[in-house]
Design an enzyme around this catalytic site. Structure first.
Site, mmCIF file in Angstrom:
data_model
loop_
_atom_site.group_PDB
_atom_site.id
_atom_site.type_symbol
_atom_site.label_atom_id
_atom_site.label_comp_id
_atom_site.label_asym_id
_atom_site.label_seq_id
_atom_site.Cartn_x
_atom_site.Cartn_y
_atom_site.Cartn_z
ATOM 1 N N GLU A 111 -5.920 -1.002 -7.641
ATOM 2 C CA GLU A 111 -5.624 0.193 -8.432
ATOM 3 C C GLU A 111 -5.349 -0.203 -9.880
ATOM 4 O O GLU A 111 -4.838 -1.282 -10.166
ATOM 5 C CB GLU A 111 -4.452 0.975 -7.834
ATOM 6 C CG GLU A 111 -3.164 0.193 -7.667
ATOM 7 C CD GLU A 111 -2.291 0.196 -8.896
ATOM 8 O OE1 GLU A 111 -2.585 0.981 -9.825
ATOM 9 O OE2 GLU A 111 -1.342 -0.592 -8.949
ATOM 10 N N CYS A 223 4.031 -4.281 -13.060
ATOM 11 C CA CYS A 223 2.720 -4.931 -13.026
ATOM 12 C C CYS A 223 2.592 -6.123 -13.974
ATOM 13 O O CYS A 223 2.371 -7.249 -13.537
ATOM 14 C CB CYS A 223 1.621 -3.913 -13.329
ATOM 15 S SG CYS A 223 1.437 -2.643 -12.071
#
Length: 400
Positions: A111, A223
């Site tokens: 993703e 992230c």
């Protein structure tokens, strides 16, 4: 919702009510016959910086324990190169224990969603990366994504390892752009150059573009920090010196020290009797995610020097409260305000850490009445220095 994401709650409620969505806390053997299974669990940093795969591999074992027919297993989690093979092996091992030879295909489908804009990113993707080696799995994935992309050229097929690597390289590249611009901002500050003009000038170059070249007080989130560390560990495991990646991480560490260092430079090492207002706690606007947030470094640094902190965030305060010791709140060292201007009462300085929209055009007259000293430290370069100085504020930006 367990997390704040704009538009998520009404979407979940709508699909629950329509019967298209339901949740279970355990896998039910009688119901577990899907055509596609997505693994979407966390992969936090381990002690050595590598990605912790225990939740991914546990999910794989669960899948192997329950599947009855052919299915496509899609790894949506961010995993190091080669983990797809481990997932496949774990599923096969569990099937072997059940004396079954059920066929399945392994797909990597990383993703690329931005927190705060995740739904829009999903529905209008720049690209969809799919790693697979089976024509059958490819056809199923094409059918799955057909409703949300009218442009087949936006779907990129490759092998599983290529897809796994693409995710890490994408995040590391963006983190590199941020860190490079942050370093240039430090240099601009020393040389009397306004980095904002430099940013506009280089952003006009189509080869560079405007994205991710905004200087600030450091990146955070779930992230970039985690994935840069994991890619460094992968490089070291394969005996490649990650010179650029190490520099990216080092620059980000130092960038988070800029605001507290500036405050110490202005007020001295002992911040007793100094009150600092903080606008913004989450690592970015549009989310309540506090992981690796610059505000954590700022607040911990200032409280260690006996400062009093009055902070406000439109969304993240319930999550942020869990990140700090309870005695800081009980002793009055740290206070979360109910309104953004309440954080400025008798404040000796305002630090802007997260560029939420309500902070972008503040009422300067109200601020002047509330603050003890009219000092602004802008960690996201949201304000025009001349405008602030014309309003009789002391102003410090990042490379301004």
């Amino acid at each position: 919702m367990p997390i704040y994401e704009p538009g998520l709650e009404p979407m979940v409620i709508s699909n629950l009510e329509s019967g298209r969505l339901h949740f279970e806390t355990t896998l039910s053997e009688s119901k577990f016959e899907p055509q596609l299974i997505f693994i979407a669990v966390g992969t936090p940093s381990d002690k050595d910086g590598s990605a912790d795969m225990q939740f991914v591999l546990e999910a794989a074992r669960n899948i192997g324990s329950y599947i009855k027919n052919y299915c496509v297993v899609v790894d949506k989690s961010t995993v190091p190169v080669g983990v797809g093979d481990q997932v496949k092996q774990n599923i096969q091992d569990e099937l072997k224990k059940r004396n079954l030879a059920i066929k399945f295909d392994m797909v990597s489908n990383p993703e690329f969603l931005r927190e705060g804009a995740a739904i829009d990113d999903f529905m209008r993707p720049d690209r969809i990366i799919i790693g697979c080696s089976s024509k059958k799995a490819k056809n199923i994935m094409q059918e799955l994504y057909a409703p949300i992309t009218r442009h087949p050229e936006k779907i990129y097929f490759m092998n599983v390892k290529d897809a796994e690597m693409t995710k890490y390289v994408a995040n590391a590249m963006l983190a590199t752009k941020i860190s490079f611009m942050n370093e240039m901002a430090v240099l601009c500050s020393r040389m009397g150059v306004d980095v904002e003009n430099v940013r506009i000038g280089i952003g006009a170059d189509s080869r560079i573009g405007n994205a991710f070249i905004y200087p600030g007080c450091g990146y955070g989130g779930s992230c970039f920090p985690k994935d840069v560390k994991a890619l460094i560990k992968m490089a070291e495991d394969y005996h490649v010196e990650p010179m650029i990646l190490n520099a990216v991480e080092k620059r980000n560490y130092h960038q988070k020290q800029i605001l507290p260092k500036k405050i110490v430079e202005i007020f001295g090492e002992d911040l007793s009797d100094i009150t600092i207002g903080v606008w913004g706690l989450s690592f970015k606007p549009g989310t309540d995610d506090m992981r690796e947030a610059s505000s954590l470094v700022l607040i911990e640094n200032l409280i260690s020097r006996n400062a009093k902190i009055q902070a406000y965030d439109p969304v993240a305060m319930p999550v942020a409260r869990k990140m700090f010791p309870e005695d800081w709140f009980n002793s009055g060292k740290l206070h979360f305000s109910e309104h953004q201007y309440d954080a400025l009462k008798n404040a000796d300085a305002l630090t802007l850490v997260t560029e939420w929209k309500p902070f972008c055009y503040p009422d300067l007259a109200v601020m002047k009445k509330l603050m003890r000293r009219h000092l602004i430290l802008d960690g996201r370069n949201q304000y025009d220095p001349k405008h602030m100085r014309d309003a009789e504020f002391e102003y410090y930006g990042i490379g301004r």
